[in-house]
Design a protein around this motif. Structure first.
Motif, short mmCIF file in Angstrom:
data_model
loop_
_atom_site.label_atom_id
_atom_site.label_comp_id
_atom_site.label_asym_id
_atom_site.label_seq_id
_atom_site.Cartn_x
_atom_site.Cartn_y
_atom_site.Cartn_z
N GLY A 2 18.87 45.57 58.82
CA GLY A 2 18.22 46.77 59.20
C GLY A 2 18.67 47.77 58.87
N ARG A 3 17.51 49.17 58.35
CA ARG A 3 18.57 50.28 57.73
C ARG A 3 19.16 50.76 59.36
NH1 ARG A 3 17.37 52.96 52.67
NH2 ARG A 3 19.67 53.42 53.28
N GLY A 4 20.11 51.61 59.59
CA GLY A 4 21.05 52.17 60.27
C GLY A 4 21.83 50.84 60.60
N GLY A 5 21.94 49.25 60.55
CA GLY A 5 22.02 48.61 61.22
C GLY A 5 23.82 48.48 61.39
N SER A 6 24.73 49.28 61.09
CA SER A 6 26.01 49.32 60.69
C SER A 6 26.14 49.06 62.62
CB SER A 6 26.61 50.11 60.06
OG SER A 6 26.45 49.75 58.81
N ASP A 7 25.93 50.50 62.82
CA ASP A 7 25.42 50.76 64.87
C ASP A 7 25.57 49.65 65.23
OD1 ASP A 7 25.61 53.49 63.95
OD2 ASP A 7 23.55 54.10 64.77
N THR A 8 24.47 48.33 64.92
CA THR A 8 24.44 47.15 65.95
C THR A 8 25.95 46.42 64.96
OG1 THR A 8 22.10 47.38 65.83
CG2 THR A 8 22.94 45.77 66.35
N GLY A 59 27.04 47.01 49.53
CA GLY A 59 27.46 48.62 49.42
C GLY A 59 28.65 48.64 50.39
N GLU A 60 28.53 48.05 51.89
CA GLU A 60 29.46 47.43 52.70
C GLU A 60 30.02 46.50 52.35
OE1 GLU A 60 25.58 48.10 53.53
OE2 GLU A 60 26.36 49.18 54.98
N MET A 61 30.07 45.87 51.22
CA MET A 61 31.96 45.06 50.47
C MET A 61 32.61 46.42 49.76
SD MET A 61 29.99 41.94 50.34
CE MET A 61 31.29 41.16 49.37
N1 ASP Z 1 23.84 51.80 54.96
C1 ASP Z 1 23.48 50.80 55.45
C2 ASP Z 1 21.48 51.91 55.53
O1 ASP Z 1 21.91 53.05 54.87
C3 ASP Z 1 22.76 50.46 57.13
C4 ASP Z 1 24.19 51.79 57.76
O2 ASP Z 1 24.15 53.40 57.35
O3 ASP Z 1 24.31 51.62 59.11
O4 ASP Z 1 20.97 51.06 55.86
#
Ligand code: ASP
Ligand code: MG
Length: 424
Positions: A149-155, A73-75
């Motif tokens: 983990g979900r939301g991990g891009s912040d990290t 997804g991130e790629m």
């Molecule tokens: N795509 C991942 C997520 O939806 C990571 C992120 O958005 O930070 O959890």
């Protein structure tokens, strides 16, 4: 030269137009003479879509394979953002977690960052190139792809900011920053200009979804100052940093409706029983949040605790086993509860906040079922149906109300159009 690490959430990259607008922002930073790194999340709901795809072929997909899939997804994001930047005539390079040197533990699906090798990112910056890094992913010692983990891009963003010694770390999403409460529920919620790491950690743990908790921990540990702002407006956002001397008694109120309350009835009140109960739950990897044990009567007691409601299918068999083992009669499950948390660094030096909170709730006929506290947080469990009333009452009582209602101008153009279309 100023080094800026930015992060763009999925909503801010959901369409080709938005990707281009992110690209323009990055190019503008670059053309002002800054070194620019952008960490990107998967576009729109891509991560959820990939999860659905995985589960449609296997109800519990192997963790390693799930990471292989989710990392794509991130790629997609990183490459299209790099292409969009190139279309504006500026050099950009996209890097996977591995290429960017994000080293992690091997716990698939919730790996933690264990080290960084930023040489390649540094080199690209020296070559006057904007670096786009796939968020949320890293690599183990064994060269396996992991996710954070979900939301991990912040990290990912905070870690890179720390590793690169960035001057600024800007987290862009679809909200203007951190609010005193969810503005969708409390229309008089105010955007905070500043919030301390410890308050942000408590708010994130209590259900405020602005930043991944791990990212805030990382930022605190490495002293990375974060600026959270909207990708869709030029509003100033919220700065997350070390607490200042003058802390608000209450900075924000968070709520969480994702937990369930479990009450085990008539547990024999003998030595070590709580240990047996919670060991059994912990060994199945289920988190427990609040715990209350009642005064025992005739050698029996009730134990209540909260756990994520989505864990109930796994929790029930564990509790059934305990029932049999300990000769307990029954347990009750209530998944309609809400946890409401009042957070403020100034609480430490201001007694009476808990009393005030309980009084306000009583005046609004909200019954408190459980209570827990930390040095800067008071949480209560209440009936979920009272959530909005309780939040509004507390928000007013603690002096958080803004003069103006949360305005529709905060919505993106698309959201406004959608609202208009619905005739509201
Ligand atoms: N795509 C991942 C997520 O939806 C990571 C992120 O958005 O930070 O959890
Ligand atoms: Mg996302």
């Amino acid at each position: 030269m100023v080094r800026i690490v930015t992060k763009f959430g999925g909503t801010s990259l959901a369409t080709p137009e938005r990707v281009l607008s992110v690209a323009r922002r990055l190019v503008a930073y670059h053309n002002e003479g800054n070194e620019v790194v952008a960490v990107v999340s998967a576009m729109g709901s891509a991560t959820d879509d990939l999860l659905t795809l995985a589960r449609s072929v296997n109800a519990s997909p192997p963790a390693r394979e799930l990471d292989m899939l989710l990392a794509t997804g991130e790629m997609v994001s990183m490459s299209v953002v790099a292409m969009a930047i190139a279309s504006l005539g500026v050099q950009a390079v996209s890097l996977t977690g591995r290429q960017a040197g994000i080293l992690t533990t091997s716990t698939h699906n919730k790996a933690t960052i264990s080290g960084l090798r930023c040489d390649r990112v540094r080199q690209a910056l020296e070559d006057d190139t904007i670096v786009i890094v796939a968020g949320f992913q890293g690599i183990t010692d064994n060269d396996d792809i992991t996710t954070l983990g979900r939301g991990g891009s912040d990290t990912t963003a905070v870690a890179l900011a720390a590793g690169l010694g960035a001057d600024r770390c800007e987290i862009y999403s679809d909200v203007d920053g951190v609010y005193t409460c969810d503005p969708r529920v409390v229309p008089r919620a105010r955007k905070l200009d500043e919030v301390s790491y410890e308050e942000m950690l408590e708010l994130a743990a209590a259900g405020a979804g602005v930043l991944q908790m791990r990212a805030v921990e990382f930022a605190r540990n490495f002293g990375v100052v974060l600026l959270c702002k909207s990708a869709f407006s030029s509003n100033p956002g919220t700065t997350v940093k070390e607490a200042t001397m003058e802390s608000a008694v209450v900075s924000g109120i968070a709520y969480d409706k994702s937990e369930a309350k479990i009450t085990i009835r008539n547990v024999p009140d003998s030595l070590g029983i709580a240990a047996v109960v919670f060991e059994a739950i912990a060994s199945s990897g289920i988190n427990v949040d609040m715990i209350v044990q009642n005064i025992s009567e005739n050698g029996f007691t009730d134990i209540s605790f909260t756990s994520p409601a989505h864990e109930l299918p796994r929790l029930r068999p564990v509790l059934d086993g305990l029932l049999e083992r300990l000769g307990i009669r029954e347990y009750l499950v209530d998944d309609t509860i809400a946890k409401i948390s009042v957070v403020g660094a100034g609480m430490k030096s201001n007694p009476g906040i808990a009393a005030k909170m309980f009084k306000v709730l009583a005046e609004h006929n909200v019954n408190i079922e459980m209570i827990s506290t930390s040095a800067i947080r008071i949480s209560v469990v209440i009936d979920g149906a009272s959530t909005s009333g309780a939040l509004q009452a507390l928000h007013t009582a603690f002096g958080l109300d803004a003069d103006d209602l949360f305005e529709e101008t905060q919505l993106s153009a698309e959201e406004l159009a959608a609202k208009a279309a619905k005739g509201r």
